[in-house]
Write a protein that holds these residues in place. Sequence first.
Motif, mmCIF file in Angstrom:
data_model
loop_
_atom_site.group_PDB
_atom_site.id
_atom_site.type_symbol
_atom_site.label_atom_id
_atom_site.label_comp_id
_atom_site.label_asym_id
_atom_site.label_seq_id
_atom_site.Cartn_x
_atom_site.Cartn_y
_atom_site.Cartn_z
ATOM 1 N N GLU A 1 0.854 -1.183 0.000
ATOM 2 C CA GLU A 1 0.000 0.000 0.000
ATOM 3 C C GLU A 1 0.891 1.235 0.000
ATOM 4 O O GLU A 1 1.849 1.316 0.773
ATOM 5 N N SER A 2 0.565 2.186 -0.848
ATOM 6 C CA SER A 2 1.292 3.455 -0.847
ATOM 7 C C SER A 2 1.186 4.089 0.534
ATOM 8 O O SER A 2 0.136 4.027 1.182
ATOM 9 N N ASN A 3 2.269 4.714 0.972
ATOM 10 C CA ASN A 3 2.255 5.405 2.265
ATOM 11 C C ASN A 3 1.236 6.537 2.284
ATOM 12 O O ASN A 3 0.835 6.992 3.353
ATOM 13 N N SER A 4 0.816 7.009 1.119
ATOM 14 C CA SER A 4 -0.167 8.096 1.046
ATOM 15 C C SER A 4 -1.596 7.587 0.845
ATOM 16 O O SER A 4 -2.490 8.367 0.512
ATOM 17 N N SER A 5 -1.834 6.284 1.064
ATOM 18 C CA SER A 5 -3.198 5.752 0.974
ATOM 19 C C SER A 5 -4.108 6.475 1.948
ATOM 20 O O SER A 5 -3.702 6.793 3.073
ATOM 21 N N ILE A 6 -5.324 6.720 1.539
ATOM 22 C CA ILE A 6 -6.283 7.438 2.371
ATOM 23 C C ILE A 6 -6.591 6.660 3.647
ATOM 24 O O ILE A 6 -6.650 7.213 4.728
ATOM 25 N N SER A 7 -6.758 5.351 3.513
ATOM 26 C CA SER A 7 -7.069 4.511 4.676
ATOM 27 C C SER A 7 -5.821 3.780 5.144
ATOM 28 O O SER A 7 -5.061 3.248 4.338
ATOM 29 N N SER A 8 -5.625 3.716 6.440
ATOM 30 C CA SER A 8 -4.502 2.961 6.992
ATOM 31 C C SER A 8 -4.957 1.664 7.654
ATOM 32 O O SER A 8 -4.136 0.904 8.157
ATOM 33 N N ASP A 9 -6.265 1.407 7.646
ATOM 34 C CA ASP A 9 -6.809 0.239 8.346
ATOM 35 C C ASP A 9 -7.140 -0.934 7.431
ATOM 36 O O ASP A 9 -7.411 -2.029 7.919
ATOM 37 N N GLU A 10 -7.153 -0.720 6.129
ATOM 38 C CA GLU A 10 -7.539 -1.784 5.202
ATOM 39 C C GLU A 10 -6.369 -2.744 4.962
ATOM 40 O O GLU A 10 -5.206 -2.376 5.080
ATOM 41 N N VAL A 11 -6.698 -3.982 4.606
ATOM 42 C CA VAL A 11 -5.702 -4.995 4.255
ATOM 43 C C VAL A 11 -5.804 -5.241 2.752
ATOM 44 O O VAL A 11 -6.868 -5.585 2.230
ATOM 45 N N LEU A 12 -4.689 -5.039 2.052
ATOM 46 C CA LEU A 12 -4.629 -5.222 0.613
ATOM 47 C C LEU A 12 -4.414 -6.695 0.293
ATOM 48 O O LEU A 12 -3.552 -7.348 0.891
ATOM 49 N N VAL A 13 -5.196 -7.219 -0.652
ATOM 50 C CA VAL A 13 -5.097 -8.616 -1.062
ATOM 51 C C VAL A 13 -4.781 -8.656 -2.552
ATOM 52 O O VAL A 13 -5.444 -7.979 -3.342
ATOM 53 N N VAL A 14 -3.770 -9.442 -2.935
ATOM 54 C CA VAL A 14 -3.442 -9.643 -4.341
ATOM 55 C C VAL A 14 -3.485 -11.139 -4.611
ATOM 56 O O VAL A 14 -2.870 -11.938 -3.905
ATOM 57 N N ARG A 15 -4.236 -11.484 -5.641
ATOM 58 C CA ARG A 15 -4.393 -12.877 -6.051
ATOM 59 C C ARG A 15 -3.831 -13.020 -7.459
ATOM 60 O O ARG A 15 -4.002 -12.130 -8.291
ATOM 61 N N ILE A 16 -3.177 -14.137 -7.713
ATOM 62 C CA ILE A 16 -2.647 -14.433 -9.044
ATOM 63 C C ILE A 16 -3.411 -15.636 -9.599
ATOM 64 O O ILE A 16 -3.480 -16.683 -8.947
ATOM 65 N N ASP A 17 -3.977 -15.460 -10.792
ATOM 66 C CA ASP A 17 -4.594 -16.554 -11.537
ATOM 67 C C ASP A 17 -3.784 -16.769 -12.806
ATOM 68 O O ASP A 17 -3.362 -15.792 -13.442
#
Length: 160
Positions: free
Chosen positions: A88-104
């Motif tokens: 997550e970029s350090n300038s993301s608006i939210s600091s509480d969300e968890v980023l998920v990346v999936r590869i298909d």
Amino acid sequence: MDDSIGASEPVESETPTALAADVAGRPLTLSNVFKYPDGWKDGRYDVADQKQATGIGGLTTSCGDFNQSVLELRLANNFSRFKLEFGESNSSISSDEVLVVRIDTNSQYRDQKSTKLNQIAAFDLPVQKVNALKIIVTLKESTTCGSGTVEAVLMNMVLS
């Protein structure tokens, strides 16, 4: 009857093509991506302790399977490994969300990882006999999911 109606010279297609083997070993940019969401762009981002890291970034507010951001690469079976770091970029608006990346790969689930603000996660996957590789970006489903916006950053995306 005018024979020229409907006849035209071939024109250069603006449709992205499969990646040639000569992109191996160098970080991919948005111009190498077959399909990507509107608003995603190449840039320099501060992610965790990495300052001005080169990557591809875009905003995401989607949770789970709803309205995911999908970037697709067409590998044309030309590569053996795929590496990617994300955060997550350090300038993301939210600091509480968890980023998920999936590869298909080839329309099949391959792997999934998640990361919080101030962390970087990485993939290193075999991609022999892979034509279509999708990078699916979303936020982890939670009670607060969707209440904030995260700028996801894909870095050091390299094929070999």
